[in-house]
Write an enzyme that holds these catalytic residues in place. Structure first.
Site, PDB file in Angstrom:
ATOM      1  CB  SER A 186     -19.137  -8.706 -30.377  1.00 48.87           C
ATOM      2  OG  SER A 186     -19.471 -10.050 -30.190  1.00 48.87           O
ATOM      3  CE1 TYR A 221     -21.762  -4.804 -31.651  1.00 44.34           C
ATOM      4  CE2 TYR A 221     -22.322  -5.207 -33.949  1.00 44.34           C
ATOM      5  CZ  TYR A 221     -21.376  -5.097 -32.950  1.00 44.34           C
ATOM      6  OH  TYR A 221     -20.056  -5.287 -33.228  1.00 44.34           O
TER       7      TYR A 221
END
Ligand code: 15L
Length: 263
Positions: A68, A129
């Protein structure tokens, strides 16, 4: 009552959603980290067999599992690229049509803070990410168009009980607002593939979130009551000019080009 699988259930967002959505849906919680709960099933989403097992018999999936934040490529690859593919493909094989995919503000983090962007902008990821979140959005588009699956892509800002800093004044979403948005993704009848921003009704928002409003989202919170205190506390603090210019903040700055230690 619908049965809803939440992957990544031990994380911050998963914990908020499991609490907010309990009672509304029959929840199946999953993660590779352990959780003491009767409705918990341990699974590693980088393994297809695990994904097939946890997606069996559910009505909808909230796929939070994976990295995350920015991380080493190998970790991002296993969890966010292979893991995301495994989850969507396992859902398809098990006949689960509906997926809520929490993508991220970091999928569009290289838009400037003086721009207002909507759900139609081309992604500008600010990190490996962020790229992995764009992958998830693209994979969802493929599975919607090719297999008739249904997706709500929520480009989440930051889920927390209150905004944490100046940047988050623009991207904050309260737990009850993210729960409302995710519920639209689970329950709205005529959903095919939609992109929305997962933010509260913040006065300082960088997003035109009209697509979420069109789908019925009515945020209850706004970061503005926190602004004076946060801005006062940050006044005079040294700031990285690159991080300050872009929506993705420090993810856009040089420090993230430095080698990241292995897991
Ligand atoms: C995210 O995408 C992350 O999941 C979260 O941990 C925060 O870093 C958030 O973005 C943010 O930009 O504040």
């Amino acid at each position: 009552m619908k049965t809803v699988l939440i992957t990544g259930a031990t994380g911050d967002v998963g914990t908020h959603l499991a609490r907010e959505l309990a009672g509304k849906y029959k929840l199946r919680l999953s993660d590779r980290r352990p959780l003491k709960a009767k409705n918990f099933v341990k699974a590693d989403i980088s393994k297809m067999a695990d994904c097939l097992r946890i997606t069996k018999g559910v009505d909808a999936i909230i796929h939070l599992g994976g990295y995350s934040v920015e991380g080493p490529w190998e970790g991002i690859l296993q969890a966010n690229i292979i893991g995301c593919y495994n989850m969507f493909e396992a859902a398809r094989r098990n006949g689960v049509k509906r997926i809520v995919f929490p993508t991220s503000n970091h999928a569009t983090g290289f838009y400037r803070r003086d721009e207002k962007i909507d759900h139609r902008v081309y992604p500008r990821p600010d990190s490996r990410y962020g790229v992995s979140k764009v992958f998830g959005e693209a994979l969802g588009r493929l599975y919607a168009d090719k297999y008739g699956m249904e997706f709500l892509m929520v480009r989440i800002g930051n889920v927390h009980p209150f905004p944490l800093d100046k940047r988050r004044l623009s991207i904050w979403i309260s737990p009850r607002d993210i729960a409302q948005l995710v519920s639209i993704g689970i329950d709205r009848a005529d959903l095919k593939f939609e992109v929305v921003y997962g933010v509260s009704g913040n006065k300082r928002s960088w997003y035109d979130n009209s697509n979420a409003h069109r789908l019925g989202y009515r945020p209850q919170d706004d970061s503005e009551p926190y602004a004076a205190e946060i801005l006062g506390a940050e006044a005079g603090q040294p700031k990285d000019p690159v991080a300050e210019r872009y929506q993705g903040g420090t993810f856009c700055a040089d420090e993230y080009d430095a080698p990241i230690p292995p897991e």
